[in-house]
Design a protein around this motif. Sequence first.
Motif, PDB file in Angstrom:
ATOM      1  N   ASN A 160       0.799 -15.586  -4.552  1.00 26.33           N
ATOM      2  CA  ASN A 160       0.903 -15.134  -5.932  1.00 26.33           C
ATOM      3  C   ASN A 160       1.194 -13.640  -6.037  1.00 26.33           C
ATOM      4  O   ASN A 160       1.157 -12.908  -5.063  1.00 26.33           O
ATOM      5  CB  ASN A 160      -0.351 -15.548  -6.702  1.00 26.33           C
ATOM      6  CG  ASN A 160      -0.326 -17.036  -6.983  1.00 26.33           C
ATOM      7  OD1 ASN A 160       0.496 -17.508  -7.755  1.00 26.33           O
ATOM      8  ND2 ASN A 160      -1.195 -17.780  -6.324  1.00 26.33           N
ATOM      9  N   SER A 161       1.478 -13.214  -7.236  1.00 24.06           N
ATOM     10  CA  SER A 161       2.058 -11.897  -7.504  1.00 24.06           C
ATOM     11  C   SER A 161       1.286 -10.738  -6.893  1.00 24.06           C
ATOM     12  O   SER A 161       0.076 -10.788  -6.732  1.00 24.06           O
ATOM     13  CB  SER A 161       2.196 -11.681  -9.012  1.00 24.06           C
ATOM     14  OG  SER A 161       0.935 -11.677  -9.622  1.00 24.06           O
ATOM     15  N   LYS A 162       2.046  -9.722  -6.544  1.00 22.57           N
ATOM     16  CA  LYS A 162       1.564  -8.439  -6.046  1.00 22.57           C
ATOM     17  C   LYS A 162       0.799  -8.549  -4.735  1.00 22.57           C
ATOM     18  O   LYS A 162      -0.041  -7.710  -4.423  1.00 22.57           O
ATOM     19  CB  LYS A 162       0.726  -7.729  -7.104  1.00 22.57           C
ATOM     20  CG  LYS A 162       1.497  -7.453  -8.370  1.00 22.57           C
ATOM     21  CD  LYS A 162       0.643  -6.806  -9.422  1.00 22.57           C
ATOM     22  CE  LYS A 162       1.461  -6.661 -10.708  1.00 22.57           C
ATOM     23  NZ  LYS A 162       0.635  -6.244 -11.820  1.00 22.57           N
ATOM     24  N   SER A 163       1.077  -9.570  -3.959  1.00 18.78           N
ATOM     25  CA  SER A 163       0.441  -9.705  -2.647  1.00 18.78           C
ATOM     26  C   SER A 163       1.265  -8.967  -1.606  1.00 18.78           C
ATOM     27  O   SER A 163       2.458  -8.744  -1.778  1.00 18.78           O
ATOM     28  CB  SER A 163       0.292 -11.177  -2.265  1.00 18.78           C
ATOM     29  OG  SER A 163      -0.646 -11.792  -3.117  1.00 18.78           O
ATOM     30  N   TYR A 164       0.600  -8.599  -0.515  1.00 16.61           N
ATOM     31  CA  TYR A 164       1.199  -7.764   0.531  1.00 16.61           C
ATOM     32  C   TYR A 164       0.929  -8.415   1.880  1.00 16.61           C
ATOM     33  O   TYR A 164      -0.217  -8.709   2.209  1.00 16.61           O
ATOM     34  CB  TYR A 164       0.552  -6.377   0.468  1.00 16.61           C
ATOM     35  CG  TYR A 164       1.011  -5.407   1.514  1.00 16.61           C
ATOM     36  CD1 TYR A 164       2.058  -4.531   1.254  1.00 16.61           C
ATOM     37  CD2 TYR A 164       0.388  -5.329   2.754  1.00 16.61           C
ATOM     38  CE1 TYR A 164       2.476  -3.610   2.211  1.00 16.61           C
ATOM     39  CE2 TYR A 164       0.797  -4.426   3.716  1.00 16.61           C
ATOM     40  CZ  TYR A 164       1.837  -3.567   3.435  1.00 16.61           C
ATOM     41  OH  TYR A 164       2.249  -2.662   4.374  1.00 16.61           O
ATOM     42  N   ILE A 165       1.992  -8.671   2.634  1.00  9.98           N
ATOM     43  CA  ILE A 165       1.845  -9.222   3.980  1.00  9.98           C
ATOM     44  C   ILE A 165       2.602  -8.320   4.939  1.00  9.98           C
ATOM     45  O   ILE A 165       3.796  -8.101   4.781  1.00  9.98           O
ATOM     46  CB  ILE A 165       2.388 -10.662   4.080  1.00  9.98           C
ATOM     47  CG1 ILE A 165       1.667 -11.569   3.096  1.00  9.98           C
ATOM     48  CG2 ILE A 165       2.252 -11.186   5.511  1.00  9.98           C
ATOM     49  CD1 ILE A 165       2.250 -12.965   3.003  1.00  9.98           C
ATOM     50  N   ASN A 166       1.894  -7.804   5.927  1.00  9.12           N
ATOM     51  CA  ASN A 166       2.483  -6.954   6.959  1.00  9.12           C
ATOM     52  C   ASN A 166       2.266  -7.676   8.278  1.00  9.12           C
ATOM     53  O   ASN A 166       1.141  -7.848   8.714  1.00  9.12           O
ATOM     54  CB  ASN A 166       1.795  -5.592   6.952  1.00  9.12           C
ATOM     55  CG  ASN A 166       2.389  -4.622   7.938  1.00  9.12           C
ATOM     56  OD1 ASN A 166       2.827  -5.017   9.009  1.00  9.12           O
ATOM     57  ND2 ASN A 166       2.372  -3.356   7.592  1.00  9.12           N
ATOM     58  N   GLY A 167       3.338  -8.093   8.923  1.00  7.57           N
ATOM     59  CA  GLY A 167       3.219  -8.986  10.067  1.00  7.57           C
ATOM     60  C   GLY A 167       3.553  -8.400  11.415  1.00  7.57           C
ATOM     61  O   GLY A 167       4.154  -9.078  12.238  1.00  7.57           O
ATOM     62  N   CYS A 168       3.169  -7.173  11.665  1.00  4.02           N
ATOM     63  CA  CYS A 168       3.483  -6.551  12.953  1.00  4.02           C
ATOM     64  C   CYS A 168       2.905  -7.346  14.120  1.00  4.02           C
ATOM     65  O   CYS A 168       3.566  -7.556  15.114  1.00  4.02           O
ATOM     66  CB  CYS A 168       2.951  -5.121  12.969  1.00  4.02           C
ATOM     67  SG  CYS A 168       3.378  -4.239  14.473  1.00  4.02           S
TER      68      CYS A 168
ATOM     69  N   GLN B   5      -2.659 -10.312  -5.682  1.00  2.00           N
ATOM     70  CA  GLN B   5      -3.018  -9.022  -5.110  1.00  2.00           C
ATOM     71  C   GLN B   5      -3.785  -9.135  -3.793  1.00  2.00           C
ATOM     72  O   GLN B   5      -4.619  -8.306  -3.472  1.00  2.00           O
ATOM     73  CB  GLN B   5      -3.791  -8.173  -6.114  1.00  2.00           C
ATOM     74  CG  GLN B   5      -2.976  -7.826  -7.329  1.00  2.00           C
ATOM     75  CD  GLN B   5      -3.670  -6.868  -8.273  1.00  2.00           C
ATOM     76  OE1 GLN B   5      -4.774  -6.411  -8.030  1.00  2.00           O
ATOM     77  NE2 GLN B   5      -2.999  -6.548  -9.358  1.00  2.00           N
ATOM     78  N   SER B   6      -3.475 -10.155  -3.014  1.00  2.00           N
ATOM     79  CA  SER B   6      -4.078 -10.295  -1.689  1.00  2.00           C
ATOM     80  C   SER B   6      -3.326  -9.420  -0.694  1.00  2.00           C
ATOM     81  O   SER B   6      -2.136  -9.171  -0.842  1.00  2.00           O
ATOM     82  CB  SER B   6      -4.022 -11.754  -1.220  1.00  2.00           C
ATOM     83  OG  SER B   6      -4.804 -12.558  -2.061  1.00  2.00           O
ATOM     84  N   VAL B   7      -4.054  -8.955   0.327  1.00  2.00           N
ATOM     85  CA  VAL B   7      -3.459  -8.107   1.362  1.00  2.00           C
ATOM     86  C   VAL B   7      -3.766  -8.717   2.719  1.00  2.00           C
ATOM     87  O   VAL B   7      -4.929  -9.006   3.022  1.00  2.00           O
ATOM     88  CB  VAL B   7      -4.013  -6.664   1.293  1.00  2.00           C
ATOM     89  CG1 VAL B   7      -3.458  -5.820   2.423  1.00  2.00           C
ATOM     90  CG2 VAL B   7      -3.701  -6.042  -0.042  1.00  2.00           C
TER      91      VAL B   7
END
Length: 138
Positions: free
Chosen positions: A97-105, A119-121
Amino acid sequence: MMFFKVLKYMNWFAAQCRKTMYNMAFATQFRYFGKGCTLDISGQVKMGKNVYIGDHVSLIVENGAELEIADNSFIGENCYIKCFGGKIVIGRDVSINSKSYINGCGGVRIGDNTRIGTQSVMIASNHKFGEPDVLVKD
């Protein structure tokens, strides 16, 4: 009144053109591909069918990284998904859902039928902690 009908038609037409262009670029069939999206792709992307990409989504896939989004998944507006040095796999029927952030290094795998709230991170790291004399940044 007529002005608003024309404006509505123009918005629909622009969305259809955008969807058609991205369908060809990704060799798939999107349900929707939003306006104002940021694409910075030099790595590999595999996109399933009937995927919904909301307005103003950022998809960043750096060289050597991979992003997979399976069929029927939903990426809400203003989401930010960044792959660098790792792989992000988003399963079938997933909604982010909206404004979520996924950084997959360090790699992220989201299983089928998963729901991720607004808004999950999620940040996956590739830091190695086995050598206490080496700084994390190194």
